[in-house]
Design a protein around this motif. Structure first.
Motif, short mmCIF file in Angstrom:
data_model
loop_
_atom_site.label_atom_id
_atom_site.label_comp_id
_atom_site.label_asym_id
_atom_site.label_seq_id
_atom_site.Cartn_x
_atom_site.Cartn_y
_atom_site.Cartn_z
N THR A 11 40.50 37.26 51.19
CA THR A 11 39.13 36.81 51.41
C THR A 11 39.02 36.38 52.87
OG1 THR A 11 39.14 36.00 49.14
CG2 THR A 11 37.31 35.29 50.54
N GLU A 56 33.29 44.07 53.31
CA GLU A 56 32.58 44.61 52.13
C GLU A 56 31.08 44.73 52.40
OE1 GLU A 56 33.03 42.80 48.21
OE2 GLU A 56 35.16 42.63 48.64
N SER A 65 43.86 31.87 44.22
CA SER A 65 43.22 32.16 45.51
C SER A 65 41.71 32.03 45.40
CB SER A 65 43.65 33.54 46.01
OG SER A 65 43.17 34.52 45.15
N LYS A 116 46.03 35.22 40.31
CA LYS A 116 46.92 36.36 40.08
C LYS A 116 48.26 35.84 39.62
CE LYS A 116 44.92 37.75 44.31
NZ LYS A 116 45.16 37.87 45.72
#
Ligand SMILES: Nc1ncnc2c1ncn2[C@@H]1O[C@H](COP(=O)(O)OP(=O)(O)O)[C@@H](O)[C@H]1O
Ligand SMILES: O=C(CO)[C@@H](O)[C@H](O)COP(=O)(O)O
Length: 531
Positions: free
Chosen positions: A300, A343, A16, A21
Motif C-alpha cells: 500500500t 491503481e 497490513s 495474510k
C-alpha cells in the motif's frame, strides 16, 4: 494437546493496511500454506476503503481494531475448513502495519485472559477498545510533532534519540493528540499497543510487549538504550510508560499460545508466540538480504530499506532497531503514494487493466520525452504535499498528458522519488547493487523494469511477494532459540532471489539528468513556487 506427530511448521501473520495474510513454512523453509482476508471485500460491513476510514478533514485516517480481530477469526476459520493442521505449529509470530496504535480499555485484559473457545474473538473483544486506531496514513499531528521536537531540543536531537525527526504518523505524536483532544479517552485507556503488539495480544491472551524494532517508529524509544525516552514520554502524556509497558527484544519468546487457540483450532499447548514486529522490519527478515542489498517494498505504501550495522539518523528517513539482531539497525524511507496511486492511474488511463498499463510503459520512451508527472493523490510524507503536477520537457506546468505518458510518468516519478530520498538517507545505487523487490506490485515486471532503469541497478525477486508474513515465519523459528543462534543460520535455505530486470545501457545518463530535474521540481512543489 501436545505437539502433533510428523514434521513441525511455523506460522507468520501480516496485519497490513488492506488485509491480513498468513504463511506457513516447514522446517526447511518451504511454504506449505498461504492465504489472506481482505478488509474491504471480505468484511464490507466495516465500510473501509483500502482498509481504512478517511475522515472529512482528509488527514485523519483510522481503522476499527475489531475489524482486524474479525479478520483473524475469518482467516483461522478458513484455514481450519481447508484442513490446515494447527497441531504441527511449534511457533508463530507476525507483523503489523507500522505506527498504528490500539487503545485497550480497563476490562480488556480480563477478557483476553479468559477467552472462551465457543465464541469468536471479535464477539468477545468488541467492547475492549476506547477508540478507533489512528494508522500510518494519518497526517493530522503536525502541531504535536513540533511539540515533540521542541521538548528534546529540536528535530535533529529527536532524530538522534529516536531515529527520526517528528513524523505525523509516528505513534507518540498520535498519542499526544489523543491526550490533548480526548483526555477522558486517554485516561480510560489502560494499555496502548502498536498494531503488531495488539495482534500478539490476541494469540497470547494477554497484553504483549512492543518490540524494539516496531517501537522505533514511535518517536518515543531511545534506539541506543532501547528504553523509552523520559523526555519524549513526558511530552506526550501522564502515566504513558504504564500504558505502554516495557519494550522487548524483537526475537523474544512471549509465552505459549492462549488455551482459546488450543481448544478452538487444536494448536498444541506448547506452541510459542514470538514477539510481533512492524511489517517493514518483518520484510527485512523475510528478504534475508546480503550486505549492500537494498529492499524496495511496493505495498500500500512504498518503502525502501536496508540493514545497517551502525545508526546514522538524519532529517530524512528513519533508523529502526534491527528486527533480528537488536544490537544492529535498519534504515528506511517511506512513501504514502504507492500502490493505491498506481491503481488510480491504471483505472483512469489504462481502463483498469495492468496489461494495458504494461503496454503503455512499453510504448513510451525511457525518460518520457522529458515529461515529468508527480502524483500525490494523498498528502505525501516527503514532501508534505498533495495534488497532481505535470511538467513538459521545459518545466512548463501542463494540465494533462496523453494516457501512455501519464502511465510512464507515475512510475518514473515514483521511482525517481524513491531514489532521491534513499540517496538523501545515504543509500547508494549502482550496477553492483542488488535491489530486492517485494510487496503486491512486485509481481509486475514492467514496473520493475522502470525501477531497474531509474535506479541503474538490477532488480531481483523471490517467488513469495508477501515477505512480511514470510519473515514472520523465519522470526518465529529464530525466536524459539531466543536469539542464541544467528539469524543467518535460520535462513540458510532461503531461496536465492532471481534477477528479473536489468537497467538498459542508456538509462544511467537519462535518469541522472531527470532525477536532478525531479529533485528541483519536488522542492518547488513543497514550497509552492512551481508554475
Ligand atoms: N499486477 C499488479 N501490478 C501492480 N500492482 C499490483 C498488481 N497486483 C497487485 N498490485 C498491488 O498490490 C497492492 C497490495 O500490495 P500488498 O503488499 O499486498 O499490500 P499491503 O501489504 O499494504 O496490504 C494492491 O493495492 C495492488 O495495487
Ligand atoms: O508507515 C510505514 C512505514 O514507516 C508503512 O510502510 C506502513 O508500515 C504500512 O505498510 P504497508 O501496509 O504499506 O505494507
Amino acid at each position: 494437546m501436545a505437539a502433533g506427530q510428523g514434521p513441525s511448521c511455523y506460522l507468520g501473520f501480516d496485519f497490513s493496511t488492506q488485509q491480513i495474510k498468513v504463511i506457513a513454512i516447514d522446517d526447511n523453509l518451504n511454504v506449505i500454506h498461504e492465504s489472506a482476508v481482505k478488509f474491504d471485500t471480505d468484511l464490507p460491513h466495516y465500510k473501509t476503503q483500502g482498509g481504512v476510514h478517511i475522515h472529512t478533514d482528509n488527514v485523519t485516517i483510522t481503522a476499527p481494531p475489531v475489524m482486524w480481530v474479525e479478520a483473524l477469526d475469518l482467516l483461522l476459520d478458513r484455514m481450519k475448513a481447508s484442513g490446515f493442521d494447527f497441531s504441527k505449529v511449534v511457533a508463530l509470530s507476525g507483523a503489523g502495519q507500522q505506527h498504528g496504535s490500539v487503545y485497550w480499555n480497563g476490562c480488556a485484559r480480563e477478557t483476553l485472559n479468559n477467552l472462551q473457545p465457543g465464541t469468536s474473538l471479535h464477539t468477545q473483544l468488541k467492547d475492549s477498545f476506547t477508540r478507533e486506531s489512528p494508522i500510518w496514513m494519518d497526517a493530522s499531528t503536525t502541531r504535536q510533532c513540533r511539540t515533540m521536537e521542541d521538548s528534546v531540543g529540536g528535530a535533529m536531537k529527536l532524530a538522534e534519540i529516536t531515529g527520526s525527526k517528528g513524523y505525523e504518523r509516528f505513534t507518540g505524536n498520535q498519542i499526544m493528540k489523543v491526550r490533548q483532544n480526548e483526555p477522558d479517552i486517554y485516561t480510560n485507556t489502560e494499555r496502548i499497543s502498536l498494531v503488531s503488539s495488539f495482534a500478539a495480544c490476541l494469540f497470547l491472551g494477554d497484553f504483549a510487549p512492543i518490540d524494539y524494532s516496531d517501537g522505533s517508529g514511535m518517536n518515543l524509544l531511545d534506539i541506543r538504550s532501547r528504553g523509552w525516552s523520559e523526555k519524549c514520554l513526558q511530552a506526550c502524556g501522564n502515566n504513558l510508560e504504564e500504558k505502554l509497558g516495557h519494550a522487548c527484544p524483537s526475537s523474544q519468546k512471549l509465552g505459549g499460545v492462549s488455551s482459546y487457540f488450543v481448544e478452538r483450532y487444536s494448536f498444541c499447548t506448547d506452541c510459542q508466540v514470538v514477539a510481533f514486529t512492524g511489517d517493514n522490519p518483518a520484510s527485512l527478515a523475510g528478504m534475508a538480504p546480503c550486505e549492500g542489498d537494498i529492499v524496495v517494498s511496493l505495498g500500500t505504501s512504498d518503502s525502501v530499506f536496508l540493514w545497517l550495522t551502525e545508526p546514522t539518523p538524519g532529517l530524512d528517513g528513519h533508523i529502526f532497531v534491527n528486527p533480528v539482531n537488536s544490537s544492529q539497525y535498519m534504515g528506511l524511507t517511506c512513501f504514502k503514494n504507492g500502490s493505491l496511486t498506481r491503481e488510480n492511474v491504471k483505472d483512469e488511463y489504462a481502463g483498469g487493466s495492468w496489461d494495458t498499463f504494461a503496454k503503455h510503459l512499453a510504448d513510451t520512451p525511457l525518460g518520457n520525452s522529458g515529461n515529468i508527472g508527480i502524483y500525490f493523490d494523498v498528502t505525501e510524507i516527503q514532501p508534505v504535499a498533495c495534488g497532481r503536477f505535470r511538467f513538459s520537457a521545459s518545466d512548463k506546468e501542463l494540465s494533462s498528458f496523453p494516457a501512455s505518458t501519464e502511465v510512464r510518468a507515475v512510475i518514473e516519478s515514483q521511482m525517481m522519488s524513491r531514489r532521491v530520498h534513499s540517496e538523501n538517507l545515504g543509500m547508494k545505487f549502482g550496477k553492483g547493487t542488488r535491489v530486492l523487490a517485494t510487496g503486491g506490485a512486485s509481481i509486475n515486471t514492467s514496473i520493475l523494469q522502470v525501477m531497474a532503469d531509474v535506479f541503474n541497478a538490477p532488480v531481483f525477486v523471490t517467488d513469495v511477494p508477501n515477505s512480511a508474513a514470510l519473515g514472520s515465519c523465519y522470526r518465529a523459528k529464530h525466536g524459539l532459540f531466543e536469539g542464541n543462534i544467528p539469524f543467518s543460520d535460520i535462513v540458510k535455505n532461503h531461496p536465492e532471489p532471481v534477477c528479473v530486470a536489468r537497467p538498459v545501457e542508456a538509462a544511467e545518463k537519462i535518469y541522472d539528468a531527470l532525477c536532478d530535474r525531479y529533485r528541483a521540481l519536488e522542492n518547488q512543489i513543497a514550497d509552492g513556487t512551481h508554475h
